[in-house]
Design an enzyme around this catalytic site. Sequence first.
Site, PDB file in Angstrom:
ATOM      1  N   ASP A 109      30.813  46.134  77.878  1.00  0.00           N
ATOM      2  CA  ASP A 109      31.288  47.458  77.462  1.00  0.00           C
ATOM      3  C   ASP A 109      32.371  47.896  78.442  1.00  0.00           C
ATOM      4  OD1 ASP A 109      29.508  47.695  75.302  1.00  0.00           O
ATOM      5  OD2 ASP A 109      27.928  48.508  76.583  1.00  0.00           O
ATOM      6  N   ASP A 117      31.311  48.406  68.990  1.00  0.00           N
ATOM      7  CA  ASP A 117      30.615  49.688  68.816  1.00  0.00           C
ATOM      8  C   ASP A 117      31.452  50.656  67.976  1.00  0.00           C
ATOM      9  OD1 ASP A 117      28.633  48.660  70.491  1.00  0.00           O
ATOM     10  OD2 ASP A 117      29.494  49.587  72.279  1.00  0.00           O
TER      11      ASP A 117
END
Length: 165
Positions: A125, A143
């Site tokens: 991330d 995401d």
Amino acid sequence: MKRSKYFTRFLILIIVLMTVGCDQVSKELTRQKVEPEAYIPVIKNHLILTNVENTGAMLGFGQDFPPILKRFLLQALPMLLLLIMLYRIISKPNLNLLLVSAFALVIGGGLGNLIDRIAYGSVTDFFQIRLGFFRTGIFNIADIAVTIGVLMFVFLIIRGKKLAI
């Protein structure tokens, strides 16, 4: 005018491959170019670039689960659900194009994160948004794709579209 099942399948393939491709390239660049847990303001302090490895699910959920449970919940189950979704949208060529696109984004994003889990044991991330009191968790392109796909699906439900899947 009725659209071809081949057009629908081509659209699904393009959206899934572009989503997975953009996701994997961005994660690889992050792993190579951004130090772990760096704090790099991209747009003042509103968009932050970082590099965090998430061994759990969203917001670290399940990080401390036993390895066998993690493998089931974060790899096997998502793979099964993604394959079911893919089968359902491919086998019904006359679905609303927005619905097909929404599911293709969810599938592409899901596959992007699944690839990381299988290959690295964690998901890379790297973005965070901070606007006043509003702060997101740290997220990635996969995401974003899943979120946009889900929002499109919700939009279609609110609009009252018939969504026979």
